[in-house]
Write an enzyme that holds these catalytic residues in place. Structure first.
Site, mmCIF file in Angstrom:
data_model
loop_
_atom_site.group_PDB
_atom_site.id
_atom_site.type_symbol
_atom_site.label_atom_id
_atom_site.label_comp_id
_atom_site.label_asym_id
_atom_site.label_seq_id
_atom_site.Cartn_x
_atom_site.Cartn_y
_atom_site.Cartn_z
ATOM 1 N N SER A 64 0.798 -1.237 0.000
ATOM 2 C CA SER A 64 0.000 0.000 0.000
ATOM 3 C C SER A 64 0.825 1.279 0.000
ATOM 4 C CB SER A 64 -0.959 0.006 1.188
ATOM 5 O OG SER A 64 -2.010 -0.905 0.977
ATOM 6 N N LYS A 67 0.375 3.443 -2.964
ATOM 7 C CA LYS A 67 -0.771 4.339 -3.086
ATOM 8 C C LYS A 67 -0.347 5.809 -3.066
ATOM 9 C CE LYS A 67 -3.695 0.861 -0.860
ATOM 10 N NZ LYS A 67 -4.400 0.462 0.381
ATOM 11 N N TYR A 191 -4.018 -2.599 -10.026
ATOM 12 C CA TYR A 191 -3.877 -2.420 -8.571
ATOM 13 C C TYR A 191 -2.981 -3.503 -7.955
ATOM 14 C CZ TYR A 191 -5.223 -2.087 -3.647
ATOM 15 O OH TYR A 191 -5.196 -1.980 -2.282
ATOM 16 N N TYR A 243 -4.264 3.663 8.240
ATOM 17 C CA TYR A 243 -5.604 3.109 8.419
ATOM 18 C C TYR A 243 -6.179 3.522 9.769
ATOM 19 C CZ TYR A 243 -3.371 0.396 4.753
ATOM 20 O OH TYR A 243 -2.669 0.034 3.643
ATOM 21 N N VAL A 261 1.258 -3.701 3.978
ATOM 22 C CA VAL A 261 1.225 -4.973 4.703
ATOM 23 C C VAL A 261 2.425 -5.861 4.387
ATOM 24 C CG1 VAL A 261 -1.277 -4.967 5.001
ATOM 25 C CG2 VAL A 261 -0.277 -6.090 2.994
#
Length: 309
Positions: A64, A67, A191, A243, A261
């Site tokens: 992630s 992103k 993705y 998060y 992760v």
């Protein structure tokens, strides 16, 4: 003057007895195979100096953290109009939660939870085939890090595609609200590949340097984004980058950061440095347990928290 090399080495040495703490992301089969007893840290300053500790040269799946880079691309392509498709607020929910999407008509809370990142990937895909979009992302990250050797780990991408049922659900849900322009399989293909980018701490710290330099890479002189846009990306990293653990990270570390992760975290000390840490064991929020600890130690010893000493 702060001796950054000594600090980086001290942090790696002090954390060594704890190597292996946390739990690897075993729901992605390829990540479940990673040796958890690894730890790397890299700090690159706006002056161009690099300081490495531990396994800083070992490539890992950035997941992630990618992103941040796709958000930068999407803002470059579409400008502020992207905010009609994704919000800018912390979610308070798990990174792969579907609950808020239904209540909020298919608009994800922010670009760093999975649903938001899938919406951003859909925007990056505009005008491209999936293969072209993946190529654009890889080229952009190579440009940021000034390294041509950065690649997608296709085994990780395959592993994610085979087990990404929740991401398929999120994407189909957004598509049902008319919030994705492209076929779900195309969007998720891009993705999964962006998340499977493989980078070392050293490469990742270099790639993030434009966010420490006010949108300009101070070592190359290249302007990547405007000063205002860099500031706003950093703001989103601070409030949403971990998060439902973002508040805790801001409280303990006090730096904009984005976790993945795979066990990596990219953190930014604006005007000072870009920092990358990696340790595969995750805490309950899906963020690197020892990586978060290392950044707390670094912020304390350097005084780099954006909230002051």
């Amino acid at each position: 003057m702060t001796d950054l090399q000594s600090i980086v080495e001290e942090i790696a040495r002090e954390l060594e007895p704890r190597f292996g703490e946390g739990r690897v992301a075993d729901y992605i089969p390829q990540l479940a195979r990673v040796n958890p007893r690894q730890f790397g840290i890299a700090v690159t300053t706006v002056d161009g100096d690099m300081f490495l500790g531990g396994d800083a040269e070992v490539p890992f799946s950035i997941q992630s953290i990618s992103k941040v880079f796709t958000l930068t691309i999407a803002l470059g392509k579409h400008g502020e109009s992207i905010w009609s498709r994704v919000g800018r607020e912390p979610s308070g929910s798990a990174f792969n939660s579907i609950v808020q999407l239904e209540r909020e008509n298919g608009i994800p809370r922010n670009p760093f939870i999975n649903a938001g990142a899938i919406a951003i990937t859909d925007l990056v895909l505009a005008g491209h085939t999936p293969k072209e979009a993946i190529g654009e992302i890889v080229r952009f990250v190579r440009y940021l890090a000034d390294e041509d050797g950065i690649v997608v780990d296709h085994e990780v991408a395959k592993s994610e595609a085979a087990t990404g049922f929740r991401n398929h659900a999120l994407a189909n849900f957004m598509r049902s609200f008319g919030k994705l322009d492209h076929p779900v399989d195309h969007v998720l293909g891009v993705y999964f590949h962006q998340c499977a980018l493989s980078m070392s701490c050293r490469q990742l710290a270099k790639a993030g340097l434009y966010l420490a330099g006010g949108g300009r890479n101070p070592t190359t002189g290249h302007r990547v984004v405007s000063h205002l846009r860099a500031r706003r990306i950093n703001a989103l990293m601070l409030t949403c980058g971990h998060y439902d653990g973002s508040g805790e990270f801001a409280y303990r570390v006090g730096l904009p950061g984005k976790s993945g992760v795979g066990g990596g975290i990219l953190a930014i000390a604006p005007g000072k440095a870009s920092i990358a840490v990696w340790s595969p064991g995750l805490n309950d929020n899906g963020n690197s347990l020892l990586g978060s600890t290392a950044l707390e130690m670094l912020a304390e010893r350097t005084g780099w928290s954006i909230f002051g000493y």
